[in-house]
Structures are given as C-alpha cells and as structure tokens.
Design a protein around this motif. Structure first.
Motif, PDB file in Angstrom:
ATOM      1  N   ALA A   1       0.828  -1.204   0.000  1.00  0.00           N
ATOM      2  CA  ALA A   1       0.000   0.000   0.000  1.00  0.00           C
ATOM      3  C   ALA A   1       0.867   1.260   0.000  1.00  0.00           C
ATOM      4  N   THR A   2       1.984   1.216   0.724  1.00  0.00           N
ATOM      5  CA  THR A   2       2.886   2.372   0.775  1.00  0.00           C
ATOM      6  C   THR A   2       3.502   2.649  -0.588  1.00  0.00           C
ATOM      7  N   VAL A   3       3.908   1.600  -1.290  1.00  0.00           N
ATOM      8  CA  VAL A   3       4.486   1.761  -2.634  1.00  0.00           C
ATOM      9  C   VAL A   3       3.476   2.399  -3.577  1.00  0.00           C
ATOM     10  N   ARG A   4       2.206   1.982  -3.474  1.00  0.00           N
ATOM     11  CA  ARG A   4       1.178   2.553  -4.349  1.00  0.00           C
ATOM     12  C   ARG A   4       0.972   4.041  -4.067  1.00  0.00           C
ATOM     13  N   VAL A   5       1.012   4.410  -2.799  1.00  0.00           N
ATOM     14  CA  VAL A   5       0.865   5.826  -2.448  1.00  0.00           C
ATOM     15  C   VAL A   5       2.033   6.629  -3.009  1.00  0.00           C
ATOM     16  N   GLU A   6       3.251   6.119  -2.816  1.00  0.00           N
ATOM     17  CA  GLU A   6       4.433   6.834  -3.298  1.00  0.00           C
ATOM     18  C   GLU A   6       4.418   6.957  -4.817  1.00  0.00           C
ATOM     19  N   GLU A   7       3.991   5.916  -5.491  1.00  0.00           N
ATOM     20  CA  GLU A   7       3.935   5.955  -6.957  1.00  0.00           C
ATOM     21  C   GLU A   7       2.903   6.980  -7.428  1.00  0.00           C
ATOM     22  N   ALA A   8       1.751   7.030  -6.737  1.00  0.00           N
ATOM     23  CA  ALA A   8       0.710   7.979  -7.121  1.00  0.00           C
ATOM     24  C   ALA A   8       1.166   9.416  -6.902  1.00  0.00           C
ATOM     25  N   LYS A   9       1.860   9.658  -5.776  1.00  0.00           N
ATOM     26  CA  LYS A   9       2.345  11.016  -5.503  1.00  0.00           C
ATOM     27  C   LYS A   9       3.426  11.444  -6.487  1.00  0.00           C
ATOM     28  N   ALA A  10       4.232  10.482  -6.950  1.00  0.00           N
ATOM     29  CA  ALA A  10       5.307  10.799  -7.897  1.00  0.00           C
ATOM     30  C   ALA A  10       4.777  11.060  -9.294  1.00  0.00           C
ATOM     31  N   GLY A  11       3.549  10.645  -9.587  1.00  0.00           N
ATOM     32  CA  GLY A  11       2.995  10.820 -10.929  1.00  0.00           C
ATOM     33  C   GLY A  11       3.329   9.642 -11.816  1.00  0.00           C
ATOM     34  N   SER A  12       2.656   9.577 -12.964  1.00  0.00           N
ATOM     35  CA  SER A  12       2.856   8.472 -13.894  1.00  0.00           C
ATOM     36  C   SER A  12       4.232   8.549 -14.535  1.00  0.00           C
ATOM     37  N   ARG A  13       4.878   7.417 -14.631  1.00  0.00           N
ATOM     38  CA  ARG A  13       6.200   7.360 -15.241  1.00  0.00           C
ATOM     39  C   ARG A  13       6.085   7.027 -16.722  1.00  0.00           C
ATOM     40  N   ASP A  14       7.156   7.321 -17.468  1.00  0.00           N
ATOM     41  CA  ASP A  14       7.149   7.062 -18.911  1.00  0.00           C
ATOM     42  C   ASP A  14       6.873   5.599 -19.207  1.00  0.00           C
ATOM     43  N   VAL A  15       7.408   4.719 -18.375  1.00  0.00           N
ATOM     44  CA  VAL A  15       7.202   3.285 -18.600  1.00  0.00           C
ATOM     45  C   VAL A  15       5.719   2.942 -18.521  1.00  0.00           C
ATOM     46  N   SER A  16       5.018   3.530 -17.541  1.00  0.00           N
ATOM     47  CA  SER A  16       3.595   3.268 -17.390  1.00  0.00           C
ATOM     48  C   SER A  16       2.815   3.797 -18.584  1.00  0.00           C
ATOM     49  N   ILE A  17       3.202   4.976 -19.062  1.00  0.00           N
ATOM     50  CA  ILE A  17       2.521   5.551 -20.226  1.00  0.00           C
ATOM     51  C   ILE A  17       2.747   4.683 -21.458  1.00  0.00           C
ATOM     52  N   GLN A  18       3.986   4.232 -21.649  1.00  0.00           N
ATOM     53  CA  GLN A  18       4.282   3.362 -22.788  1.00  0.00           C
ATOM     54  C   GLN A  18       3.490   2.060 -22.707  1.00  0.00           C
ATOM     55  N   LYS A  19       3.338   1.555 -21.494  1.00  0.00           N
ATOM     56  CA  LYS A  19       2.550   0.338 -21.315  1.00  0.00           C
ATOM     57  C   LYS A  19       1.086   0.581 -21.664  1.00  0.00           C
ATOM     58  N   GLY A  20       0.564   1.743 -21.256  1.00  0.00           N
ATOM     59  CA  GLY A  20      -0.811   2.080 -21.604  1.00  0.00           C
ATOM     60  C   GLY A  20      -0.996   2.261 -23.094  1.00  0.00           C
ATOM     61  N   LEU A  21      -0.023   2.883 -23.754  1.00  0.00           N
ATOM     62  CA  LEU A  21      -0.088   3.067 -25.201  1.00  0.00           C
ATOM     63  C   LEU A  21      -0.058   1.722 -25.918  1.00  0.00           C
ATOM     64  N   ALA A  22       0.751   0.815 -25.404  1.00  0.00           N
ATOM     65  CA  ALA A  22       0.806  -0.522 -26.002  1.00  0.00           C
ATOM     66  C   ALA A  22      -0.534  -1.235 -25.866  1.00  0.00           C
ATOM     67  N   GLY A  23      -1.230  -0.991 -24.755  1.00  0.00           N
ATOM     68  CA  GLY A  23      -2.549  -1.582 -24.574  1.00  0.00           C
ATOM     69  C   GLY A  23      -3.546  -1.081 -25.601  1.00  0.00           C
ATOM     70  N   VAL A  24      -3.482   0.214 -25.913  1.00  0.00           N
ATOM     71  CA  VAL A  24      -4.361   0.777 -26.937  1.00  0.00           C
ATOM     72  C   VAL A  24      -4.032   0.181 -28.307  1.00  0.00           C
ATOM     73  N   GLN A  25      -2.757   0.076 -28.626  1.00  0.00           N
ATOM     74  CA  GLN A  25      -2.347  -0.473 -29.916  1.00  0.00           C
ATOM     75  C   GLN A  25      -2.760  -1.942 -30.045  1.00  0.00           C
ATOM     76  N   GLN A  26      -2.648  -2.676 -28.982  1.00  0.00           N
ATOM     77  CA  GLN A  26      -3.068  -4.076 -29.006  1.00  0.00           C
ATOM     78  C   GLN A  26      -4.570  -4.184 -29.238  1.00  0.00           C
ATOM     79  N   ALA A  27      -5.334  -3.301 -28.599  1.00  0.00           N
ATOM     80  CA  ALA A  27      -6.781  -3.297 -28.818  1.00  0.00           C
ATOM     81  C   ALA A  27      -7.108  -2.974 -30.267  1.00  0.00           C
ATOM     82  N   ASP A  28      -6.359  -2.029 -30.888  1.00  0.00           N
ATOM     83  CA  ASP A  28      -6.552  -1.716 -32.311  1.00  0.00           C
ATOM     84  C   ASP A  28      -6.287  -2.941 -33.178  1.00  0.00           C
ATOM     85  N   ALA A  29      -5.215  -3.643 -32.874  1.00  0.00           N
ATOM     86  CA  ALA A  29      -4.870  -4.836 -33.643  1.00  0.00           C
ATOM     87  C   ALA A  29      -5.966  -5.897 -33.524  1.00  0.00           C
ATOM     88  N   ASN A  30      -6.543  -6.016 -32.334  1.00  0.00           N
ATOM     89  CA  ASN A  30      -7.625  -6.977 -32.142  1.00  0.00           C
ATOM     90  C   ASN A  30      -8.852  -6.605 -32.964  1.00  0.00           C
TER      91      ASN A  30
END
Length: 396
Positions: free
Chosen positions: A88-117
């Motif tokens: 729970a502490t890690v989740r709080v710290e991650e939320a306070k730090a904001g979204s990281r580039d890796v997370s955004i890239q992962k989200g973008l990959a999810g959208v692209q995969q949905a397009d391919a489907n």
C-alpha cells in the motif's frame, strides 16, 4: 502446592471481648478472616500453551511471563500485514510521484493491441462473409443439379415401366429391359449423391453465418477493450487525481491498522502478570489449548489484603468510613497492625450461619470491609483476625 493460599470466604464474626460489653470498654473487638483480592489472568488469544513459567504459590512481579501460547500463526499474521502495508505504501508513493514514462508506454501498447484486435476481428468477419457467399453459391448449384437429377429419375422410371410392358408382350428382349432398369438405378444413385451435397452445402452456410456472428462479437469486445485502454492511457498522462491519492492513503492506513492489530495479537500470546503478587491457582497445563476468554491463572495482589467483619445494627455509631482500626492475629500476639474501613454495607443482613450461638445468628448486622494498611509482609490470607475499634473513633 495445589490451591495454596486459596482465598477463604468472608465470615466475619461478631464476638465481644472476653468479659466485656460493647458499652463498657473503650475498645470493641470484631472477628473475621483475612482475605486476598483475587485477580484473574484471562487468555485474550487462543492456541496451544507451549510453556508455563511459574507454579502455584510463586511470587511474581508485574510483567513477568506466566505462560506462552503458540506464536507461529500470529507471527505469520504479522508478516502478512507487514507485506500488505509495504504494498500500500508503494502505491501511495507511486501515485504522488505521478505516472512514469514506462507506465505511459505500457498504456499506449494496450491501446495499440486493442486496435490490432479490432482489425483482426474485422478481417475474420470479411472472411466469414466471403464464406457465406461461396457456401450459398455451392448450395444453389447443388439444388439445381438435384432438381435435374430428380426429373431424369422420373423419366427413367417411366421408361422402365414401358419396357416392362413391351417385354411382357414379347416386343423387346430381356436385355433391353435390364438396360433400361440400369439407367434408372444410375439416376437414383446420382440423386442420392446430390442430396448429400445439398445437405453439406446447407451446413457450410450455417457455419459461415456462425463465423460472421462470432466475428461481430469479437469486434465489439475489441472495441470495448480499446475504449478502456484509451481511458487508462489518458489517466496515466494526466497523473493520479486527488481522489485517487486519498483512496490510496486510506488503504495504507487500513493496512497499518491491520499490522498493529496483528502485532497486538502476537504480544497477547505471552500471558503476563498484571500486578505484583502471589500465584494462587493455575487452571492450565502445558500442551493444553487455551480458549479466548478462559481464566488461565488466579493471582493475589501483593498489596491488597482485606478483612470483612459484621457489626450489629445498634453499634453502627462506632464505625465510619475512613476510620483507622487495629488488627491482631494469633501469629503476632504482641503486634497490632493498622487498617482502614473502606466500606460499610447499606443493607442489613442476618448474622452469617458460622457464628457460634443461635442468639448471635438471629441478629441483624452490617458488613464492614477493612483494607489492611500495615503488616502486608506478615499477614496472610486465611488468618483469623480481631479488629479493635475505639469508641472515640466512631460517631458520637
């Protein structure tokens, strides 16, 4: 020493001093038995008792471990709660730090995969549509051939009937009749084959239609996945909202509370003395399973001795709350110990049955409780004692 120092029930006796009356002496004597203030030690958690540290009659001090309950399950509970808190502490710290580039890239990959489907589902539908067209064409062709073969069979069957009539008149040979019969048989076989082809073509049409329906459903699912992935991506780009952080902080606090509770349960697996005193009774043995709420030990507080005596109604003017009295016991005949009256019963009662004479037992008396303030190292529970009251100490 089983049941050593067992506290005796109060049975104070109204006894006049030898050769004296209440109004004829400066001091009055009441008799009773010294009692201990018992303190139960209760199990707050359950489990098997792994060790017992003291025997009955032992002197113990506050905080000493009297017994231990199997700690393993409670230690596991602490470890689990600790891991949940860290997560729970890690989740709080991650939320306070904001979204990281890796997370955004992962989200973008999810959208692209949905397009391919979606593209894959559309391609499957197109293929299924083409399959329906081919199956319907094959069915139409098979049905056309089926109709022609049915007409041919009817024609050949009529020819057989005509040939049979001519053969009966002797107009044609038997060979000519058999030739005509063979032509009719071939037409029947061809019709049977075409019937099978028509059934197969109809099955292919149904299968192709099912493929189309499945492809449409797959397309809908893929589109929903894309919408969800797109929404997640937008949230990642914007970062965690205040509501999200507050929810995560609440989850962290909940995890901390669970950890505190687990640690408290672990601490309670050690049964400790709650005060200085003497261990009167032990109600558990090593290896037994203690249940929550069960009394495991009974101890006597070291500095809590009292004496209950009974005073006749007519003599209530000789006592009052807070009055100091003298206490004498046979073990120390030349010593008078001090005590103080703590309570005087508000209700009268008949003298307890253990009073010596029938006349005394018929009297109405009031219970007087005296807390002993001196000689606690010498006086013991169960000792008979006389209480000396000074007439000057009571109400006049």
């Amino acid at each position: 020493m089983k049941r050593l120092f067992r506290t005796m029930l109060a049975g104070g006796l109204v006894v006049a001093l030898a050769g004296c009356t209440w109004l004829g002496q400066t001091e009055q004597a009441l008799s009773g038995t010294i009692e201990a203030e018992e303190l139960p030690i209760v199990a707050e958690v359950g489990g098997q008792v792994t060790s017992i540290g003291f025997e009955e009659g032992s002197h113990v001090t506050k905080g000493e471990v009297l017994a231990e309950i199997d700690k393993r399950s409670y230690q596991i509970g602490v470890a689990e709660a600790q891991a949940a808190l860290e997560q729970a502490t890690v989740r709080v710290e991650e939320a306070k730090a904001g979204s990281r580039d890796v997370s955004i890239q992962k989200g973008l990959a999810g959208v692209q995969q949905a397009d391919a489907n979606i593209h894959l589902a559309n391609a499957r539908k197109s293929q299924a549509d083409a399959g329906i067209v081919r199956a319907q064409q094959q069915l139409a062709q098979s049905k056309s051939q089926q109709q022609g073969t049915q007409d041919t069979l009817l024609y050949q069957q009529r020819r057989v009937q005509e040939a049979a009539a001519l053969f009966a008149k002797g107009a044609i040979s038997k060979k000519d009749l058999e030739t005509q019969q063979e032509a009719a048989s071939q037409a029947q076989t061809q019709l049977n084959q075409l019937n099978a082809l028509v059934a197969q073509a109809e099955a292919q049409v149904r299968s192709a239609q099912e493929d189309v329906a499945a492809a449409i459903a797959q397309t809908g699912t893929a589109q929903a996945q894309k919408a969800s992935a797109q929404a997640d991506l937008e949230l990642l780009k914007e970062g965690s909202t205040d509501y999200t952080i507050r929810a995560l902080l609440a989850a962290q606090q909940q995890a901390q509370t669970r950890l505190d509770q687990a640690k408290l349960q672990l601490e309670k697996a050690q049964i400790t003395a709650s005060a200085d005193g003497v261990l009167l009774r032990s109600s558990i043995t090593q290896g037994e399973v203690a249940k929550v709420g069960a009394t495991l030990f009974t101890m006597m507080k070291a500095d809590k001795l009292k004496l209950v005596v009974y005073i006749p109604e007519a003599q209530l003017n000789h006592v009052q709350k807070g009055q100091e009295v003298g206490i004498q016991v046979d073990a120390y005949p030349d010593v008078t110990f001090k005590g103080k009256i703590s309570t005087i019963s508000d209700k009268a009662e008949f003298t307890p049955k253990n009073v010596q004479t029938p006349n005394e037992r018929t009297k109405l008396v009031f219970a007087v409780t005296i807390h002993i303030t001196e000689g606690l190292d010498k006086l013991k529970p169960g000792m008979p004692a006389d209480v000396l009251l000074s007439e000057q100490g009571g109400a006049q």
